[in-house]
Design a protein around this motif. Structure first.
Motif, PDB file in Angstrom:
ATOM      1  N   PRO A  22       0.812  -1.223   0.000  1.00 53.41           N
ATOM      2  CA  PRO A  22       0.000   0.000   0.000  1.00 53.41           C
ATOM      3  C   PRO A  22       0.845   1.272   0.000  1.00 53.41           C
ATOM      4  O   PRO A  22       0.291   2.375  -0.020  1.00 53.41           O
ATOM      5  CB  PRO A  22      -0.809  -0.124   1.295  1.00 53.41           C
ATOM      6  N   TYR A  23       2.177   1.102   0.002  1.00 55.98           N
ATOM      7  CA  TYR A  23       3.079   2.257   0.008  1.00 55.98           C
ATOM      8  C   TYR A  23       4.069   2.129  -1.144  1.00 55.98           C
ATOM      9  O   TYR A  23       5.285   2.103  -0.942  1.00 55.98           O
ATOM     10  CB  TYR A  23       3.814   2.355   1.336  1.00 55.98           C
ATOM     11  N   SER A  24       3.550   2.056  -2.355  1.00 52.21           N
ATOM     12  CA  SER A  24       4.402   1.792  -3.510  1.00 52.21           C
ATOM     13  C   SER A  24       4.458   2.946  -4.506  1.00 52.21           C
ATOM     14  O   SER A  24       5.101   2.834  -5.540  1.00 52.21           O
ATOM     15  CB  SER A  24       3.928   0.517  -4.224  1.00 52.21           C
ATOM     16  N   THR A  25       3.788   4.054  -4.204  1.00 49.76           N
ATOM     17  CA  THR A  25       3.863   5.237  -5.064  1.00 49.76           C
ATOM     18  C   THR A  25       4.400   6.412  -4.244  1.00 49.76           C
ATOM     19  O   THR A  25       4.402   6.379  -3.006  1.00 49.76           O
ATOM     20  CB  THR A  25       2.489   5.614  -5.630  1.00 49.76           C
ATOM     21  N   ILE A  26       4.846   7.456  -4.938  1.00 53.89           N
ATOM     22  CA  ILE A  26       5.405   8.620  -4.244  1.00 53.89           C
ATOM     23  C   ILE A  26       4.382   9.241  -3.306  1.00 53.89           C
ATOM     24  O   ILE A  26       4.689   9.565  -2.149  1.00 53.89           O
ATOM     25  CB  ILE A  26       5.916   9.663  -5.259  1.00 53.89           C
ATOM     26  N   LYS A  66      19.202   8.711   5.327  1.00 54.29           N
ATOM     27  CA  LYS A  66      20.383   8.513   4.485  1.00 54.29           C
ATOM     28  C   LYS A  66      21.357   7.514   5.105  1.00 54.29           C
ATOM     29  O   LYS A  66      22.030   6.763   4.403  1.00 54.29           O
ATOM     30  CB  LYS A  66      21.088   9.850   4.250  1.00 54.29           C
ATOM     31  N   LYS A  67      21.436   7.514   6.436  1.00 55.07           N
ATOM     32  CA  LYS A  67      22.411   6.632   7.091  1.00 55.07           C
ATOM     33  C   LYS A  67      22.101   5.159   6.852  1.00 55.07           C
ATOM     34  O   LYS A  67      22.972   4.303   6.962  1.00 55.07           O
ATOM     35  CB  LYS A  67      22.469   6.913   8.588  1.00 55.07           C
ATOM     36  N   PHE A  68      20.840   4.833   6.525  1.00 53.50           N
ATOM     37  CA  PHE A  68      20.460   3.457   6.217  1.00 53.50           C
ATOM     38  C   PHE A  68      20.348   3.221   4.710  1.00 53.50           C
ATOM     39  O   PHE A  68      19.925   2.149   4.285  1.00 53.50           O
ATOM     40  CB  PHE A  68      19.128   3.106   6.882  1.00 53.50           C
ATOM     41  N   GLY A  69      20.703   4.239   3.920  1.00 48.08           N
ATOM     42  CA  GLY A  69      20.629   4.094   2.465  1.00 48.08           C
ATOM     43  C   GLY A  69      19.222   3.882   1.964  1.00 48.08           C
ATOM     44  O   GLY A  69      18.990   3.066   1.065  1.00 48.08           O
ATOM     45  N   GLN A  70      18.260   4.614   2.533  1.00 50.07           N
ATOM     46  CA  GLN A  70      16.852   4.372   2.210  1.00 50.07           C
ATOM     47  C   GLN A  70      16.410   5.124   0.964  1.00 50.07           C
ATOM     48  O   GLN A  70      16.238   6.346   0.971  1.00 50.07           O
ATOM     49  CB  GLN A  70      15.974   4.759   3.400  1.00 50.07           C
ATOM     50  N   ASN A  71      16.280   4.385  -0.119  1.00 52.46           N
ATOM     51  CA  ASN A  71      15.671   4.871  -1.358  1.00 52.46           C
ATOM     52  C   ASN A  71      14.684   3.796  -1.767  1.00 52.46           C
ATOM     53  O   ASN A  71      15.075   2.661  -2.069  1.00 52.46           O
ATOM     54  CB  ASN A  71      16.730   5.086  -2.443  1.00 52.46           C
ATOM     55  N   PHE A  72      13.403   4.131  -1.768  1.00 53.60           N
ATOM     56  CA  PHE A  72      12.360   3.114  -1.912  1.00 53.60           C
ATOM     57  C   PHE A  72      11.987   2.894  -3.379  1.00 53.60           C
ATOM     58  O   PHE A  72      11.724   3.849  -4.121  1.00 53.60           O
ATOM     59  CB  PHE A  72      11.137   3.518  -1.097  1.00 53.60           C
ATOM     60  N   LEU A  73      11.961   1.653  -3.779  1.00 53.26           N
ATOM     61  CA  LEU A  73      11.619   1.281  -5.144  1.00 53.26           C
ATOM     62  C   LEU A  73      10.148   1.599  -5.413  1.00 53.26           C
ATOM     63  O   LEU A  73       9.261   1.181  -4.659  1.00 53.26           O
ATOM     64  CB  LEU A  73      11.884  -0.219  -5.347  1.00 53.26           C
ATOM     65  N   ILE A  74       9.878   2.352  -6.481  1.00 54.03           N
ATOM     66  CA  ILE A  74       8.501   2.735  -6.811  1.00 54.03           C
ATOM     67  C   ILE A  74       8.073   2.254  -8.188  1.00 54.03           C
ATOM     68  O   ILE A  74       6.944   2.517  -8.612  1.00 54.03           O
ATOM     69  CB  ILE A  74       8.323   4.266  -6.719  1.00 54.03           C
ATOM     70  N   ASP A  75       8.953   1.554  -8.879  1.00 54.95           N
ATOM     71  CA  ASP A  75       8.634   1.043 -10.221  1.00 54.95           C
ATOM     72  C   ASP A  75       8.130  -0.392 -10.095  1.00 54.95           C
ATOM     73  O   ASP A  75       8.912  -1.313  -9.860  1.00 54.95           O
ATOM     74  CB  ASP A  75       9.871   1.119 -11.114  1.00 54.95           C
ATOM     75  N   GLN A  76       6.829  -0.585 -10.287  1.00 59.94           N
ATOM     76  CA  GLN A  76       6.244  -1.909 -10.122  1.00 59.94           C
ATOM     77  C   GLN A  76       6.756  -2.893 -11.165  1.00 59.94           C
ATOM     78  O   GLN A  76       6.801  -4.110 -10.922  1.00 59.94           O
ATOM     79  CB  GLN A  76       4.716  -1.826 -10.202  1.00 59.94           C
ATOM     80  N   ASN A  77       7.168  -2.386 -12.316  1.00 58.15           N
ATOM     81  CA  ASN A  77       7.730  -3.276 -13.346  1.00 58.15           C
ATOM     82  C   ASN A  77       9.013  -3.945 -12.854  1.00 58.15           C
ATOM     83  O   ASN A  77       9.257  -5.126 -13.156  1.00 58.15           O
ATOM     84  CB  ASN A  77       8.018  -2.490 -14.630  1.00 58.15           C
ATOM     85  N   ILE A  78       9.818  -3.202 -12.101  1.00 57.85           N
ATOM     86  CA  ILE A  78      11.046  -3.775 -11.550  1.00 57.85           C
ATOM     87  C   ILE A  78      10.713  -4.804 -10.481  1.00 57.85           C
ATOM     88  O   ILE A  78      11.333  -5.873 -10.393  1.00 57.85           O
ATOM     89  CB  ILE A  78      11.961  -2.675 -10.966  1.00 57.85           C
ATOM     90  N   VAL A  79       9.723  -4.509  -9.650  1.00 56.73           N
ATOM     91  CA  VAL A  79       9.268  -5.473  -8.625  1.00 56.73           C
ATOM     92  C   VAL A  79       8.833  -6.769  -9.281  1.00 56.73           C
ATOM     93  O   VAL A  79       9.239  -7.869  -8.877  1.00 56.73           O
ATOM     94  CB  VAL A  79       8.121  -4.874  -7.789  1.00 56.73           C
ATOM     95  N   GLY A 114       7.883  -2.305   2.340  1.00 60.67           N
ATOM     96  CA  GLY A 114       7.256  -3.544   1.891  1.00 60.67           C
ATOM     97  C   GLY A 114       6.990  -3.644   0.403  1.00 60.67           C
ATOM     98  O   GLY A 114       6.224  -4.500  -0.034  1.00 60.67           O
ATOM     99  N   THR A 115       7.655  -2.804  -0.393  1.00 54.15           N
ATOM    100  CA  THR A 115       7.416  -2.820  -1.843  1.00 54.15           C
ATOM    101  C   THR A 115       7.651  -4.201  -2.439  1.00 54.15           C
ATOM    102  O   THR A 115       6.867  -4.683  -3.259  1.00 54.15           O
ATOM    103  CB  THR A 115       8.331  -1.794  -2.543  1.00 54.15           C
ATOM    104  N   LEU A 116       8.729  -4.838  -2.030  1.00 57.15           N
ATOM    105  CA  LEU A 116       9.022  -6.191  -2.498  1.00 57.15           C
ATOM    106  C   LEU A 116       8.512  -7.241  -1.521  1.00 57.15           C
ATOM    107  O   LEU A 116       8.227  -8.382  -1.912  1.00 57.15           O
ATOM    108  CB  LEU A 116      10.534  -6.346  -2.693  1.00 57.15           C
ATOM    109  N   THR A 117       8.337  -6.848  -0.273  1.00 57.18           N
ATOM    110  CA  THR A 117       7.929  -7.788   0.776  1.00 57.18           C
ATOM    111  C   THR A 117       6.564  -8.407   0.506  1.00 57.18           C
ATOM    112  O   THR A 117       6.380  -9.622   0.632  1.00 57.18           O
ATOM    113  CB  THR A 117       7.898  -7.068   2.149  1.00 57.18           C
TER     114      THR A 117
END
Length: 292
Positions: A4-8, A24-37, A63-66
């Protein structure tokens, strides 16, 4: 099932509701491209068809990939360090998926939970921990069934397309395949550089040279050998053998020199001029000599 949290907009709404932002310290950049998922899941599914194989994901984030992974209905271990996403998993993910198990905290301190398992691993790995996480899995997870990892593009190229100390080290444990470049715009917040997906496949006994270190002592020798040979940029093997601080022990230095001779490797060669099979053959000879 889709997160439920997969778009900007969904991510921004979540951030605002919790009063948080990407760390930034955890390198958090969230995948939002469902095609890649979808691509990740479709590549992975044929690789763990046996019922006893379990799954793991390092760094579940939002949870994008989870969600797609857990929808496969296999026993799955989840690793997350950030309190906000640990709480999200406890409140929204775990109640929906009884086969999911969450380990909160530093993944490197918790990976031992999957060491005895036949496990396939997913992970969007922070750059500063990528080498350590992958090495830990390959060295200690003796029934590792493979993994797909999102890493920085430059790192992926080092592993899959170049001869480096790290790429050769990993070649004793697995095959590395460069799957796909992932544009930086596929993430939110947008990182500064592009990423890539790599596939790690464990070596089989049918491979051309299936030797690999079998103990921590052998792993240490294999690592020391490569640190010696790759010491100094583009130096000849004979120079590194003589001058590297990793070969200052006379017993080790003489054993490595003998192994190089037995492997028919010209000492005037540079490490990047050798192939993986030559390195693996050299490692076998070195361990045989040191074990006498």
């Amino acid at each position: 099932m889709k997160s439920p949290y997969s778009t900007i907009s969904q991510i921004q709404t979540f951030f605002e509701s919790k009063g948080i932002r990407a760390q930034k310290k955890f390198g958090q950049n969230f995948l939002i491209d469902q095609n890649i998922v979808d691509y990740i899941v479709n590549v992975a599914k044929p690789l763990f068809t046996e019922p006893e194989i379990t799954l793991a994901e390092i760094g579940i984030g939002l949870g994008t990939l989870t969600y797609p992974i857990l929808s496969l209905q296999k026993e799955t271990d989840l690793f997350e360090i950030d309190f906000a996403y640990i709480q999200l998993a406890k409140e929204e993910i775990l109640p929906k998926f009884p086969k999911a198990h969450l380990y909160a905290g530093d993944a490197l301190e918790n990976l031992f939970h999957i060491f005895p398992k036949r496990v396939f691993v997913f992970g969007n790995l922070p750059y500063h921990l990528t080498t350590e996480i992958i090495s830990t899995l390959l060295i200690h997870c003796r029934m590792f069934q493979g993994g797909i990892f999102m890493v920085q593009k430059e790192f992926a190229e080092r592993l899959a397309k170049e001869t480096s100390s790290l790429s050769v080290f990993l070649s004793a444990f697995c095959e590395v395949k460069y799957l796909k470049t992932v544009h930086k715009n596929c993430f939110f917040p947008i990182p500064k550089i592009h990423s890539a997906l790599i596939l790690l496949t464990p070596k089989s006994e049918k491979s051309k040279n299936h030797w690999s270190p079998q103990s921590e002592e052998e792993v240490a020798i294999w690592s020391r050998m490569l640190r010696t040979l790759f010491w100094g940029k583009r130096k000849q093997i004979q120079v590194s053998l003589r001058e590297s601080p990793f070969s200052d022990d006379p017993i080790f230095r003489e054993a490595l020199a003998e192994a190089i001779s037995l492997s028919a490797i010209p000492p005037t060669k540079r490490p990047e001029e050798l192939n993986q099979e030559q390195f693996l053959n050299l490692g076998q000879h070195l361990l045989d000599i040191l074990s006498k």
